[in-house]
Design a protein around this motif. Structure first.
Motif, PDB file in Angstrom:
ATOM      1  N   TYR A 198      35.425  34.976  44.124  1.00  0.00           N
ATOM      2  CA  TYR A 198      34.367  34.314  44.885  1.00  0.00           C
ATOM      3  C   TYR A 198      33.118  34.202  44.032  1.00  0.00           C
ATOM      4  O   TYR A 198      32.980  34.879  43.009  1.00  0.00           O
ATOM      5  CB  TYR A 198      34.059  35.093  46.172  1.00  0.00           C
ATOM      6  CG  TYR A 198      33.406  36.442  45.950  1.00  0.00           C
ATOM      7  CD1 TYR A 198      32.010  36.561  45.846  1.00  0.00           C
ATOM      8  CD2 TYR A 198      34.164  37.600  45.841  1.00  0.00           C
ATOM      9  CE1 TYR A 198      31.408  37.790  45.638  1.00  0.00           C
ATOM     10  CE2 TYR A 198      33.574  38.826  45.633  1.00  0.00           C
ATOM     11  CZ  TYR A 198      32.196  38.919  45.537  1.00  0.00           C
ATOM     12  OH  TYR A 198      31.597  40.142  45.316  1.00  0.00           O
ATOM     13  N   ASP A 199      32.214  33.358  44.435  1.00  0.00           N
ATOM     14  CA  ASP A 199      30.914  33.202  43.787  1.00  0.00           C
ATOM     15  C   ASP A 199      29.831  33.689  44.738  1.00  0.00           C
ATOM     16  O   ASP A 199      29.832  33.334  45.926  1.00  0.00           O
ATOM     17  CB  ASP A 199      30.649  31.743  43.415  1.00  0.00           C
ATOM     18  CG  ASP A 199      31.495  31.284  42.243  1.00  0.00           C
ATOM     19  OD1 ASP A 199      31.632  32.049  41.274  1.00  0.00           O
ATOM     20  OD2 ASP A 199      32.033  30.158  42.304  1.00  0.00           O
TER      21      ASP A 199
ATOM     22  N   ALA B  71      27.209  37.694  50.921  1.00  0.00           N
ATOM     23  CA  ALA B  71      27.476  36.261  51.022  1.00  0.00           C
ATOM     24  C   ALA B  71      28.227  35.820  49.784  1.00  0.00           C
ATOM     25  O   ALA B  71      27.742  35.993  48.664  1.00  0.00           O
ATOM     26  CB  ALA B  71      26.177  35.468  51.175  1.00  0.00           C
ATOM     27  N   GLY B  72      29.420  35.284  49.980  1.00  0.00           N
ATOM     28  CA  GLY B  72      30.210  34.802  48.865  1.00  0.00           C
ATOM     29  C   GLY B  72      30.943  33.528  49.234  1.00  0.00           C
ATOM     30  O   GLY B  72      31.378  33.356  50.374  1.00  0.00           O
ATOM     31  N   LYS B  73      31.098  32.617  48.257  1.00  0.00           N
ATOM     32  CA  LYS B  73      31.746  31.334  48.498  1.00  0.00           C
ATOM     33  C   LYS B  73      33.174  31.346  47.969  1.00  0.00           C
ATOM     34  O   LYS B  73      33.445  31.806  46.865  1.00  0.00           O
ATOM     35  CB  LYS B  73      30.956  30.202  47.846  1.00  0.00           C
ATOM     36  CG  LYS B  73      29.642  29.894  48.528  1.00  0.00           C
ATOM     37  CD  LYS B  73      29.117  28.536  48.134  1.00  0.00           C
ATOM     38  CE  LYS B  73      28.806  28.471  46.656  1.00  0.00           C
ATOM     39  NZ  LYS B  73      28.193  27.162  46.302  1.00  0.00           N
ATOM     40  N   LEU B  74      34.074  30.826  48.802  1.00  0.00           N
ATOM     41  CA  LEU B  74      35.484  30.709  48.459  1.00  0.00           C
ATOM     42  C   LEU B  74      35.923  29.259  48.616  1.00  0.00           C
ATOM     43  O   LEU B  74      35.348  28.516  49.418  1.00  0.00           O
ATOM     44  CB  LEU B  74      36.346  31.561  49.398  1.00  0.00           C
ATOM     45  CG  LEU B  74      36.158  33.077  49.397  1.00  0.00           C
ATOM     46  CD1 LEU B  74      36.824  33.656  50.641  1.00  0.00           C
ATOM     47  CD2 LEU B  74      36.758  33.689  48.150  1.00  0.00           C
TER      48      LEU B  74
ATOM     49  N   THR C 155      37.661  43.105  35.951  1.00  0.00           N
ATOM     50  CA  THR C 155      36.440  43.770  36.412  1.00  0.00           C
ATOM     51  C   THR C 155      35.665  42.968  37.444  1.00  0.00           C
ATOM     52  O   THR C 155      34.770  43.499  38.088  1.00  0.00           O
ATOM     53  CB  THR C 155      35.510  44.057  35.212  1.00  0.00           C
ATOM     54  OG1 THR C 155      35.134  42.808  34.606  1.00  0.00           O
ATOM     55  CG2 THR C 155      36.208  44.931  34.186  1.00  0.00           C
ATOM     56  N   ALA C 156      35.975  41.674  37.593  1.00  0.00           N
ATOM     57  CA  ALA C 156      35.220  40.844  38.532  1.00  0.00           C
ATOM     58  C   ALA C 156      35.567  41.227  39.972  1.00  0.00           C
ATOM     59  O   ALA C 156      36.739  41.387  40.305  1.00  0.00           O
ATOM     60  CB  ALA C 156      35.530  39.366  38.288  1.00  0.00           C
ATOM     61  N   PRO C 157      34.567  41.395  40.830  1.00  0.00           N
ATOM     62  CA  PRO C 157      34.857  41.695  42.242  1.00  0.00           C
ATOM     63  C   PRO C 157      35.557  40.521  42.903  1.00  0.00           C
ATOM     64  O   PRO C 157      35.333  39.362  42.562  1.00  0.00           O
ATOM     65  CB  PRO C 157      33.472  41.934  42.833  1.00  0.00           C
ATOM     66  CG  PRO C 157      32.537  41.209  41.935  1.00  0.00           C
ATOM     67  CD  PRO C 157      33.134  41.282  40.563  1.00  0.00           C
TER      68      PRO C 157
END
Length: 365
Positions: free
Chosen positions: A169-170, A84-87, A147-149
């Protein structure tokens, strides 16, 4: 090279439906939550979810496995442990505009250069996948862009070229909105999309609509945004119950003006617009007595299901006193959860502000 956590490909025939779903949900909220998981039957599924700032409108589009040309989901992603990620919704717009564009922009001025040499061939598919950079998991700062996905959105063209966007994304816990459509206190009206579009056609873009379901007909009023007086009514129409494919009142309904419910028209209008892009044959409208919200559902034959759940309120009636002036700004109170018992929201992560990759021009690798 490690396999991505998930990857799914939207074929050319479904690009319009996918783009339309994102557009409809963007009318609900500025952020989209992407949820990827494997169902109990082993089939992968993808959900896009959105909510407005006041927790009064929720939108969900679920894409089944058959909607996509190809899907790959890691075995660790299940119903209990999804990704689950927010865009930011608008971050997807550049890729979707590219996918929906014409195959070419026409011939050059000399009339001899083929269109493909000017603008590239048409988009053959849209791929969305998880990008885990090689440096991820190291001791570097997690906020380091290297490095952040990220989520990668890629368009692949008929001539073999590709265009790629990398979006930050968060992480979030996943949000859900449910509506028990089979409950005894829930009524249902089923209509073809053009018929439902006619009900909303006279509503202002940011106005509200009032439905009064009676045994004989559905009475509809459209009001301007914020209108509380009778002078603000911009249209009234009545559709006979027999004209709908299905018309069922909820148990306990009185069938008069006391059953009138008012809700915002913008999101239902967006859902109806999506129906044309997804070849939807019918729209289901579920409703009950206040304070129950309303729910609109549309099922696309290709395996995409869009749902809008919206809170309701009592519409103004003839003879009502004018609404009191708004009080001075004050601290915002938590939303009334009893009004949304069928539209539950799980806690979500905070959105960190950062420069989004959609703000820079796309590049072809």
């Amino acid at each position: 090279m490690p396999q991505p956590l998930f990857a799914f490909e939207v074929g050319k025939s479904q690009l319009k439906a996918f783009s339309g779903a994102v557009s409809a949900l963007a009318d609900v909220g500025r952020e989209l939550e992407l949820v990827v998981f494997t169902q109990d039957d082993g089939e992968p599924a993808v959900s896009l979810l959105a909510k407005d700032d006041g927790d009064t409108v929720f939108g969900t589009c679920i894409f089944e496995r058959r909607f996509f040309s190809r899907v790959a989901v890691d075995a660790t992603l299940t119903v209990a442990t999804p990704f689950a990620g927010k865009l930011v919704a608008k971050a997807l717009f550049p890729a979707l505009r590219r996918a929906a564009a014409r195959s070419h922009a026409g011939r050059a001025a000399d009339g001899r250069s083929p269109p493909a040499e000017r603008a590239g061939a048409g988009v053959a598919s849209l791929i969305i996948k998880h990008d885990e950079p090689a440096g991820a998991g190291s001791d570097d700062d997690a906020e380091d862009d290297r490095t952040a996905p990220r989520i990668v959105v890629e368009t692949r063209h008929d001539d073999g070229s590709r265009r790629r966007w990398r979006l930050f994304y968060d992480s979030s816990e996943g949000q859900t909105n449910t509506f028990e459509v089979n409950a005894a206190d829930v009524g249902e009206i089923t209509a073809q999309p053009p018929q439902f579009a006619e009900l909303l056609a006279h509503c202002a873009a940011n106005g509200e609509v009032t439905f009064t379901p009676t045994p004989a007909a559905l009475e509809v009023q459209c009001r301007t945004d914020g209108g509380r007086d009778d002078d603000d009514v911009v249209s009234e129409l009545s559709i006979q119950a027999a004209d709908f494919e299905q018309y069922v009142l909820p148990d306990g309904a009185r069938g008069d003006s006391r059953d009138a419910i008012a809700f915002q028209a913008r999101q239902p209008k967006a859902l109806v617009k999506w129906c044309d892009a997804a070849d939807v044959l019918a729209v289901n409208f579920y409703f009950g007595r206040l304070p129950k919200p309303v729910c609109l559902m549309a099922h696309a034959p290709a395996g995409a299901n869009l749902r809008i759940v919206a809170s309701t309120h009592v519409p103004p009636r003839e003879g009502d006193a004018p609404a009191a002036p708004a009080p001075a700004p004050a601290a915002r109170a938590p939303p009334r959860r009893d009004a949304y018992a069928d539209a539950r929201l799980a806690p979500t992560g905070l959105h960190r502000k950062r420069k989004h990759s959609a703000d820079v021009p796309p590049t072809i690798p």
